[in-house]
Design a protein around this motif. Sequence first.
Motif: not given
Length: 142
Positions: A10-15, A17-22, A32-39, A41-44
Amino acid sequence: MSTEPATVVMVEYENASDEVRAVFDDIMATKGIGFVPNAWKVFAFHPPTLKRLWYGLKEVMAPGALDPKFKEMIAVAVSVTNGCDYCTRSHTGAARKLGMSDAEYGELLAVVGIFNQTNALAEAYKIPVDDVFMRPWSDQDG
């Protein structure tokens, strides 16, 4: 509920790329949430898939002829039917957040259950489709 690890890292936010982070930022802002759901992170793992899925889902789930709660309830029905625990839980939570009541959830699952049963039987029996149902809707009798 699956406790197995994903088949990719899974791609974590801190790891990310700029493209994925956007895309992650847009997901969190839109939902309206403060986290990236696991799905997501996997699709990333494959950024083109992440972008295609997120922006497609965002467009389809936007308010339109069907309101967002109803769309989430449809997503629950499809997820239950497809046997996707992650999606069932995610969309049930989203529908609840949009106001789906216990009574609506109970009826939704009753409809899903009865139609999964009748659809399976119709397929098993290979029931021929009535001619009237093969015509355009505007040409059908009552």
